[in-house]
Write a protein that holds these residues in place. Sequence first.
Motif, PDB file in Angstrom:
ATOM      1  N   PRO A 198      -7.177  -8.645 -43.590  1.00 35.91           N
ATOM      2  CA  PRO A 198      -7.002  -7.199 -43.788  1.00 35.91           C
ATOM      3  C   PRO A 198      -7.521  -6.357 -42.626  1.00 35.91           C
ATOM      4  O   PRO A 198      -7.131  -5.199 -42.486  1.00 35.91           O
ATOM      5  CB  PRO A 198      -7.800  -6.926 -45.064  1.00 35.91           C
ATOM      6  CG  PRO A 198      -8.774  -8.049 -45.159  1.00 35.91           C
ATOM      7  CD  PRO A 198      -8.109  -9.239 -44.568  1.00 35.91           C
ATOM      8  N   ASP A 199      -8.395  -6.925 -41.809  1.00 39.80           N
ATOM      9  CA  ASP A 199      -8.966  -6.168 -40.694  1.00 39.80           C
ATOM     10  C   ASP A 199      -8.312  -6.521 -39.358  1.00 39.80           C
ATOM     11  O   ASP A 199      -8.914  -6.295 -38.297  1.00 39.80           O
ATOM     12  CB  ASP A 199     -10.475  -6.445 -40.608  1.00 39.80           C
ATOM     13  CG  ASP A 199     -11.213  -5.949 -41.850  1.00 39.80           C
ATOM     14  OD1 ASP A 199     -10.978  -4.794 -42.241  1.00 39.80           O
ATOM     15  OD2 ASP A 199     -12.001  -6.721 -42.417  1.00 39.80           O
ATOM     16  N   ALA A 200      -7.092  -7.046 -39.383  1.00 39.88           N
ATOM     17  CA  ALA A 200      -6.411  -7.448 -38.150  1.00 39.88           C
ATOM     18  C   ALA A 200      -6.129  -6.239 -37.271  1.00 39.88           C
ATOM     19  O   ALA A 200      -5.863  -5.137 -37.768  1.00 39.88           O
ATOM     20  CB  ALA A 200      -5.113  -8.175 -38.476  1.00 39.88           C
ATOM     21  N   ASP A 201      -6.203  -6.422 -35.936  1.00 36.95           N
ATOM     22  CA  ASP A 201      -5.903  -5.357 -34.982  1.00 36.95           C
ATOM     23  C   ASP A 201      -4.405  -5.298 -34.703  1.00 36.95           C
ATOM     24  O   ASP A 201      -3.779  -6.325 -34.433  1.00 36.95           O
ATOM     25  CB  ASP A 201      -6.653  -5.597 -33.668  1.00 36.95           C
ATOM     26  CG  ASP A 201      -8.155  -5.474 -33.839  1.00 36.95           C
ATOM     27  OD1 ASP A 201      -8.576  -4.689 -34.709  1.00 36.95           O
ATOM     28  OD2 ASP A 201      -8.899  -6.174 -33.116  1.00 36.95           O
ATOM     29  N   ASN A 202      -3.826  -4.100 -34.755  1.00 33.94           N
ATOM     30  CA  ASN A 202      -2.416  -3.855 -34.441  1.00 33.94           C
ATOM     31  C   ASN A 202      -1.478  -4.842 -35.154  1.00 33.94           C
ATOM     32  O   ASN A 202      -0.658  -5.507 -34.533  1.00 33.94           O
ATOM     33  CB  ASN A 202      -2.189  -3.934 -32.928  1.00 33.94           C
ATOM     34  CG  ASN A 202      -3.023  -2.934 -32.181  1.00 33.94           C
ATOM     35  OD1 ASN A 202      -3.144  -1.782 -32.587  1.00 33.94           O
ATOM     36  ND2 ASN A 202      -3.622  -3.377 -31.069  1.00 33.94           N
ATOM     37  N   PRO A 203      -1.608  -4.967 -36.455  1.00 33.52           N
ATOM     38  CA  PRO A 203      -0.760  -5.931 -37.176  1.00 33.52           C
ATOM     39  C   PRO A 203       0.680  -5.445 -37.311  1.00 33.52           C
ATOM     40  O   PRO A 203       0.946  -4.241 -37.299  1.00 33.52           O
ATOM     41  CB  PRO A 203      -1.432  -6.023 -38.541  1.00 33.52           C
ATOM     42  CG  PRO A 203      -2.040  -4.660 -38.733  1.00 33.52           C
ATOM     43  CD  PRO A 203      -2.488  -4.214 -37.368  1.00 33.52           C
ATOM     44  N   ALA A 204       1.613  -6.366 -37.446  1.00 27.40           N
ATOM     45  CA  ALA A 204       3.027  -6.036 -37.666  1.00 27.40           C
ATOM     46  C   ALA A 204       3.285  -5.859 -39.158  1.00 27.40           C
ATOM     47  O   ALA A 204       2.714  -6.584 -39.993  1.00 27.40           O
ATOM     48  CB  ALA A 204       3.919  -7.134 -37.103  1.00 27.40           C
TER      49      ALA A 204
END
Length: 249
Positions: A198-204
Motif C-alpha cells: 500500500p505504500d508503493a512509490d508511483n504505483p500504476a
Amino acid sequence: MTRLGSHLRGNAVAYLALFVALGGSSYAAVRVGSPQIKNNTVRSVDLKNNDIRSGDIRNGTIQGKDIHKGTLLASNFKAGQLPAGTAGQPGPQGPPGPSFGDTKKIDGVTDIACNAPVVVGSMPVTTKQPTRIWASAQGSIQNGDTPPDEEEFFVQLRNAGGVVATSPAIWDAQDVPGNVEFVSTMSTAGVMHAGTEPDADNPAAYVAVAGTYTLELVTEVDAADCSSGKPDFGWNSDGSLSYILLGTG
C-alpha cells in the motif's frame, strides 16, 4: 359618289368588324414553335423576369455546372427540400466509463492482533469488463493498553490467487503511555494500484479483468508490547467500506 359615300358611312362599323376579324384570323394562323427558332438565338433579355418555373424545366436536366458558383445559399431552401445525405460510418467503440459501486457497514472488531495486518471487514466485487476500482474506507482504532504505537489503515483487493491491488495507506502515530486509551479516526480513498504494497512509490493503477473479487479493509497496529491489552477496531462507532468501478475511460 354620293351613294358610295352614304354606303360606306352607313356600314363603317360592319367593315371595321370584318377587318378585325380577318386580321385576327390571319394572326392566329401564325404559330411560332421550336422549328421556327434558330438554335442559340433566344437570350436572357428575350425572357420575362421571374417567369421560368419548375414546370418549364425537365427533371434531371439542371447540373452543377449550370449554376453560378456562390449563387445558391442555405437561405434559398426550406427545411425538407434537400434529400438527407448518406450516413457516415460509426466511429470506434469508446472506453467504458463508470458503472456502479456499493457500500457496506463494517462492524467493530475487538482485540486486534498487533504487529501484523488484520482484515476487519470485507465485501464482494464482481466486474463484467476491464475496470479500474476506486475504493474508500473509514473507521476508528482504539489503542487499548499498548505502549506508544502506530496504526496503518488501507484497502486491498483479492482474487482466487491472492492480493492483486491495494489502496493508499494512512498512518497515525500515538505517543501516549500504555495505560491511556486513545482513539485514532482513520480514512482512506483512492484508485487502487497494482501489487500488495500500500505504500508503493508511483504505483500504476490496477485494471481488474472481468471476474469475482473480494475487497478487504485492513488495519495494522504496530506496538512494542501488546500483552496487557489489545486494540479494537470501530471504537464507539462502526466503519464502512465502499467501491466504485471506474471503467477504463
